[in-house]
Design a protein around this motif. Structure first.
Motif, PDB file in Angstrom:
ATOM      1  N   HIS A  67       1.263 104.679  59.438  1.00  0.00           N
ATOM      2  CA  HIS A  67       0.098 105.539  59.671  1.00  0.00           C
ATOM      3  C   HIS A  67       0.282 106.411  60.916  1.00  0.00           C
ATOM      4  CE1 HIS A  67      -0.228 101.821  61.917  1.00  0.00           C
ATOM      5  NE2 HIS A  67      -0.983 102.463  62.801  1.00  0.00           N
ATOM      6  N   ARG A  68       1.232 106.034  61.818  1.00  0.00           N
ATOM      7  CA  ARG A  68       1.448 106.820  63.040  1.00  0.00           C
ATOM      8  C   ARG A  68       2.801 107.533  62.905  1.00  0.00           C
ATOM      9  NH1 ARG A  68      -1.840 105.891  66.927  1.00  0.00           N
ATOM     10  NH2 ARG A  68      -2.123 103.686  66.447  1.00  0.00           N
ATOM     11  N   VAL A 117      -1.056 101.239  54.871  1.00  0.00           N
ATOM     12  CA  VAL A 117      -1.080  99.773  54.760  1.00  0.00           C
ATOM     13  C   VAL A 117      -0.139  99.186  55.814  1.00  0.00           C
ATOM     14  CG1 VAL A 117      -0.653  97.791  53.242  1.00  0.00           C
ATOM     15  CG2 VAL A 117      -1.540  99.934  52.298  1.00  0.00           C
ATOM     16  N   VAL A 118      -0.693  98.488  56.790  1.00  0.00           N
ATOM     17  CA  VAL A 118       0.152  97.908  57.840  1.00  0.00           C
ATOM     18  C   VAL A 118       1.108  96.880  57.202  1.00  0.00           C
ATOM     19  CG1 VAL A 118       0.141  96.458  59.909  1.00  0.00           C
ATOM     20  CG2 VAL A 118      -1.485  98.332  59.691  1.00  0.00           C
ATOM     21  N   TYR A 178       0.435  97.231  71.495  1.00  0.00           N
ATOM     22  CA  TYR A 178      -0.882  96.931  70.911  1.00  0.00           C
ATOM     23  C   TYR A 178      -0.921  97.199  69.411  1.00  0.00           C
ATOM     24  CZ  TYR A 178      -2.559  96.968  75.714  1.00  0.00           C
ATOM     25  OH  TYR A 178      -2.737  96.689  77.044  1.00  0.00           O
ATOM     26  N   ALA A 179      -1.683  96.365  68.725  1.00  0.00           N
ATOM     27  CA  ALA A 179      -2.080  96.662  67.350  1.00  0.00           C
ATOM     28  C   ALA A 179      -3.584  96.900  67.428  1.00  0.00           C
ATOM     29  CB  ALA A 179      -1.766  95.498  66.429  1.00  0.00           C
TER      30      ALA A 179
END
Ligand SMILES: Cc1ncc(C[n+]2csc(CCOP(=O)(O)OP(=O)(O)O)c2C)c(N)n1
Ligand SMILES: [Mg+2]
Length: 322
Positions: A67-68, A117-118, A178-179
């Motif tokens: 997503h990033r 989707v992680v 971080y998540a």
């Protein structure tokens, strides 16, 4: 010593600058309410994103992103106006204006795109890598992911099958500490994520993810290793997201001091300083790259604004199941 030529290093910096200016423009537009949906920015992560993308692009390899993934998409050569069009919900956007920030892709340059989707990239990358073996294309797959994905079943199952089948895939984790708001140490009992490679009998390395040249060199070597038939490689790139997780994030989970400390390690600043110290570019040349990157984003925005609005009557195109 870098294996890149001076011109290639300048181009690497230029792509990092383009990514930064592009995302700063998105940040500004988002604050003004000019964008649809959410938006995940990688400000501060340009060395890992663009450096890894350049390695895949140079070798003609494929990539799949999280997503990033704006930095990687720009680093692999996507047309900025097509990306900006996507952000503005335009028909000529890369996903027809249907996806936005989390659905950039660019098949022409081997970029199979982002997924929201992680942990979703791992099994897809294994499938892509198996295809390369089956079809004997000689290509490898750069599988990008974040620290938040490494406790998913997808991660463990995919590393296992990739190792057993010796698939040509490089698992590239951007550990930005971080998540969302969860610090990595709250969810993991190992210090280095790359230690996990041992459990699957594959090589693993932790690298400075804010050093674009180091990222480029290591990812290039890992892709070559994967393509030589040795199987997968795991890389953890240590970096930091200088911005919030997404559109709405007051960042109360970390201190301003921590953010300021990491800003001292800004990847664009570090590469620019390296280039000056090693006489690879003058102040004037660096300024010119800055200016060009800034102009490119404005040109892309103007082009995108002139594109057609995504048409409501086309909304079920690409819908294959109900
Ligand atoms: C399967 C799944 N669970 C939860 C989410 C919600 N979510 C979006 S981003 C994110 C954190 C991801 O963290 P990380 O992998 O470290 O990537 P980063 O955002 O730091 O780049 C979560 C939990 C999701 N998109 N998919
Ligand atoms: Mg993270």
């Amino acid at each position: 010593m870098s294996s890149l030529t001076n011109e290639e290093i300048k181009d690497l910096l230029y792509n990092m600058l383009k990514a930064r200016r592009f995302e700063e423009k998105l940040q500004e537009m988002s604050r003004k309410g000019q964008l649809y949906g959410t938006c995940h920015l990688g400000i501060g992560q340009e060395a890992s994103g663009v450096g890894a993308a350049l390695a895949a692009l140079h070798d003609g390899d494929l990539a799949i992103l999280t997503h990033r993934g704006h930095n990687q998409t720009i680093g692999m050569g996507a047309d900025l106006s097509v990306l900006m069009g996507e952000m503005l919900g335009k028909e000529q956007g890369c996903a027809g204006g249907r996806g936005g920030s989390m659905h950039f892709f660019d098949l022409e340059h081997g970029n199979y795109g982002e997924t929201g989707v992680v942990g979703g990239t791992y099994p897809i990358a294994c499938g892509m890598a198996f295809t390369q073996v089956y079809k004997k294309t000689g290509k490898a797959v750069l599988c990008c992911s974040g620290d938040g994905s490494v406790n998913t079943g997808n991660f463990h199952e995919s590393l296992n099958i990739a190792s057993v089948m010796k698939l040509p895939v490089v698992f590239f984790i951007e550990n930005n500490l971080y998540a969302m708001s969860t610090p990595v140490e709250n969810t993991m009992s190992v210090i280095s994520l790359s230690d996990r490679a041992q459990a699957y009998g594959i090589p693993g390395m932790t690298i400075d993810g804010n050093d674009a040249l180091e990222v480029y060199e290591i990812v290039t070597k890992a892709l070559e290793y994967a393509k030589s038939g040795e199987g997968p490689f795991l890389i953890e790139a240590l970096t930091y997201r200088q911005c919030g997780h997404s559109k709405n994030d007051d960042q109360c989970y970390r201190s301003q001091q921590e953010v300021d400390n990491w800003r001292q390690e800004d990847p664009i600043y570090r590469l620019s300083e390296y280039m000056k110290e090693n006489h690879l570019a003058t102040e004037a040349e660096l300024y010119e790259l800055e200016r060009k990157a800034f102009d490119d984003v404005l040109v892309a925005l103007n082009k995108a604004q002139d594109m057609d609005e995504a048409k409501v009557q086309n909304v079920d195109r690409f819908v294959y199941a109900e």
